[in-house]
Structures are given as C-alpha cells and as structure tokens.
Design a protein around this motif. Sequence first.
Motif, PDB file in Angstrom:
ATOM      1  N   TYR A 137       0.768  -1.184   0.075  1.00 17.82           N
ATOM      2  CA  TYR A 137      -0.116   0.040   0.011  1.00 17.82           C
ATOM      3  C   TYR A 137       1.087   1.235   0.069  1.00 17.82           C
ATOM      4  CZ  TYR A 137      -3.610  -3.442   1.633  1.00 17.82           C
ATOM      5  OH  TYR A 137      -4.435  -4.358   1.781  1.00 17.82           O
ATOM      6  N   ASP A 138       0.822   2.295  -1.021  1.00 21.94           N
ATOM      7  CA  ASP A 138       1.837   3.283  -1.241  1.00 21.94           C
ATOM      8  C   ASP A 138       0.855   4.630  -0.730  1.00 21.94           C
ATOM      9  OD1 ASP A 138       3.693   1.721  -1.826  1.00 21.94           O
ATOM     10  OD2 ASP A 138       3.387   1.959  -4.150  1.00 21.94           O
ATOM     11  N   PHE A 139       1.730   5.481   0.030  1.00 18.49           N
ATOM     12  CA  PHE A 139       0.830   6.694   0.538  1.00 18.49           C
ATOM     13  C   PHE A 139       1.837   7.924   0.035  1.00 18.49           C
ATOM     14  CE2 PHE A 139      -0.633   3.289   3.124  1.00 18.49           C
ATOM     15  CZ  PHE A 139      -2.051   3.717   3.402  1.00 18.49           C
ATOM     16  N   ARG A 234       5.636   3.212   2.000  1.00 16.05           N
ATOM     17  CA  ARG A 234       4.604   1.896   1.807  1.00 16.05           C
ATOM     18  C   ARG A 234       4.457   1.200   2.981  1.00 16.05           C
ATOM     19  NH1 ARG A 234       6.668  -2.000  -3.269  1.00 16.05           N
ATOM     20  NH2 ARG A 234       5.137  -0.250  -4.317  1.00 16.05           N
ATOM     21  N   LEU A 235       3.414   0.862   3.231  1.00 18.59           N
ATOM     22  CA  LEU A 235       3.146  -0.271   4.253  1.00 18.59           C
ATOM     23  C   LEU A 235       2.805  -1.567   3.360  1.00 18.59           C
ATOM     24  CD1 LEU A 235       2.401  -0.819   7.219  1.00 18.59           C
ATOM     25  CD2 LEU A 235       0.067  -0.590   6.719  1.00 18.59           C
ATOM     26  N   VAL A 267      -3.078  -6.421  10.476  1.00 19.36           N
ATOM     27  CA  VAL A 267      -2.555  -4.659  10.713  1.00 19.36           C
ATOM     28  C   VAL A 267      -3.334  -4.787  12.347  1.00 19.36           C
ATOM     29  CG1 VAL A 267      -2.641  -3.960   8.510  1.00 19.36           C
ATOM     30  CG2 VAL A 267      -4.935  -4.034   9.791  1.00 19.36           C
ATOM     31  N   GLN A 268      -3.987  -5.940  12.724  1.00 21.52           N
ATOM     32  CA  GLN A 268      -4.319  -5.798  14.174  1.00 21.52           C
ATOM     33  C   GLN A 268      -3.046  -6.738  15.097  1.00 21.52           C
ATOM     34  OE1 GLN A 268      -6.652  -4.328  15.775  1.00 21.52           O
ATOM     35  NE2 GLN A 268      -7.874  -3.471  14.089  1.00 21.52           N
ATOM     36  N   ASN A 291      -4.735   2.284  10.036  1.00 16.76           N
ATOM     37  CA  ASN A 291      -6.133   2.560   9.856  1.00 16.76           C
ATOM     38  C   ASN A 291      -6.638   2.544   8.477  1.00 16.76           C
ATOM     39  OD1 ASN A 291      -8.949   3.225  11.355  1.00 16.76           O
ATOM     40  ND2 ASN A 291      -8.531   5.242  10.495  1.00 16.76           N
ATOM     41  N   VAL A 292      -6.142   3.338   7.573  1.00 17.12           N
ATOM     42  CA  VAL A 292      -6.450   3.380   6.143  1.00 17.12           C
ATOM     43  C   VAL A 292      -6.252   2.200   5.548  1.00 17.12           C
ATOM     44  CG1 VAL A 292      -5.937   4.443   3.917  1.00 17.12           C
ATOM     45  CG2 VAL A 292      -5.877   5.987   5.998  1.00 17.12           C
TER      46      VAL A 292
END
Length: 383
Positions: A137-139, A234-235, A267-268, A291-292
């Motif tokens: 996931y890229d931000f 990145r996540l 992610v939790q 969160n996202v």
Amino acid sequence: MPKGWIWLCKQLDTVQEAWNYILHQAAADDLERCRQEAADLSDDGEGLAPYRVGGELLQVRSTGARGGFRWVAGNDDFLLMFKPGGAGWSITVRYLAAGLWEYGIDDLVERVKAILDKLGEPNDDDYRRLTRADIAYDFYAPGFAESATVRLAEGVLMPAKCKARTVTLPHLDKVTTFSRGGRIETLTLGSKSTLQVELYNKTLEITEASGKEWMYPIWEENGLPGAVRSDVWRLEIRFAKEWLQNRGIRRLSEFIEWQYALVREAVQSRRLTVPTNDSNRARWPLHPFWNVVQELTPVPFLAPRGRRVTARADAIKAQLIKMVGGISHSFYAIDNRGEDEISDVLALDRLYAAAKEFALKDPEQQRKLKRASERYRFIEEAR
C-alpha cells in the motif's frame, strides 16, 4: 488521514507458488547445460546464460538457491526454481514486483504455465500451492518523515512472541530496519517466516537501493503531485506459507477471496498505534497508515499498467563516461610527469588506442563480451 496525505495504490508486490510438475529429463539436461555455460562465463560466481522456451527468453543462473534448488531461471517478471530428481512439488515460481505491477498475476501465471508445459507436465490436476504473498500500500505522506522519530516505536503493539526491530545502524543496507539521524526510515514488525508488516520510506529505497523509478509515473497516475520525488511511504504486509496454511489458505484464489479478513488480522496483530493517556494500550487508536489499510482491504488491486522501461542504460553509460574521464587524468599524469599544464586533451587518443589494442589482443575477449551482453540483456526492463 492527515491533511495533504494521499493514498496512491494497492498491489500484489511478490507472490510465490509451488508447482506440482514433473520436469522432463531433456529439460533438466538443458538447464544443467545452461547452468554450466553461465558458470564458464562467470568470474565472480554470478554468471548468466540465455535459455529460450517457446516465446520466452529466460536467463539461467550459474548458482542455485537455498532449499535444494539446483537451477534458477528467469527474467525481469518472474523466477523459476527447480529441484533435481523428478519428484512432485519440485518447482517454485516467484512472481516479481515489476511483472505484477506491469501485467498482473493472471498474465504471469499464464506465461509460466506455457513454459512449464514445455519443460514438464503436471503431476495432478491441482498443481499450484501458495507459499508467499506480499501486498503493498503506497501513500504520499508529506511531513511524516520529520515526525517519525524513534519514539514512533512506542506505539507498536504485537504478541510477545513477535519481533519488533528499530535499531540505529547506519552501516546497514537502507532497506533493512533502522533509524538514521534520529528518524525512522523502516519499521519492521514480525518475522518474514510467518507474518511481517513493514513501513518504510519507499522513495528513499528507490533512490538509495532499488532504482525502481518506473514507480513514479504509476504514482502520478494515482494522485502523486508531478515532479515529487519524496515522501512516498509503503506499508507492506508479507504473508508466509505457514501463517497462511494455519488459516486454511493454500491457493492464490483463496488468498484473494479472503484478503479482507487476512489483512485485518495482520494489521491488528502487528500494529502501530497513536499513544494516548489511556493506560490500556489495547485501546490506543491505530496509526493513520494502519487505519487506512484496514479500510482499504475491499479495494481491488491496481490494474496492470503495461510494459515499463527505465533509463538505466543511459545512466550506466554516463557512469562509464565519468570513469573513463577519471582514468584519463591518471593516464595523463603518469605519461606526462613533470608537466604542469595539459597540452593534449588529457591524452585521450593515446589512452583509447592503448585500451583498444589491449581489448583486441585479450584472449578472453569473446567470453567477456558474451558475459557483458547477458548481464545487460534486460537493462531497460523495469525490475
């Protein structure tokens, strides 16, 4: 998300499968011949030899891989790893980032099957098993780098048996987990052998390690401001075979079908939070990245973007020109000892003549040219 942040895209970044195929003896002989040819071309143990299967051009490495794989063949889109002996489940396929972003998993699986159908045959109707899957996931997160102090790790919550690493070791490669200058650049939670969640500065990783500049136009197509070459984080969630199988996930189709539940658990169980005054850490809110990502799990993967090329050839030629320029200074200084002024353009003509004569008389000339040609065969392909 904080003001100014933009979620850019979501994509499978690496996928690995075991294939239950029996390798034909003729194919094993061809792979061994290519492996030996690659070894003969190599001076440092890292040789490559071409191997064409149908319409695909692969490169066979001079060395195998851990896990008993004697032959490794591939290109910029995928790697095929083979064990000798003819037993089932002896082939592992790793679909690489460039191929997944450019063409998508379905296209790559089809191409791999066409290759393996020529090299062998399936041992069963159900011949593919998922052994690894990474989702990226890229931000675009302007300002986050400045706020990512070492105290960021105080918000990490995980089961006690998991590993969380935040070390300050500037000598380590930039894609490992570490901080630099008091700022975290990579935060790794968990183990790659089971489940790992990693947050890292992707633009730094590109400029300092991987060189994957083909990502920039993809990001720009999805909201990154033009000409921005920083602040993309990145996540990445890395699901390993054991963790997946414990949840009944054995096929890629099952992984894609159940990704919502799998990502939420990831992610939790390995999460970064925002600390508050609440003494119960379990109630601390998720960090915006986490969160996202949790909210984005139903979003489909990025559509294939088509073939991407890089400017690596021009960059390497520029590096070689600089090297020759530097060598010319040394050549001139030695050849004109005692002279204070440059009188013949650094003697480039004599340097070139001497180098050309050496190259033409080199008994290893053809082998070296063949080795260099194979090394740079896919130089313009995105990796």
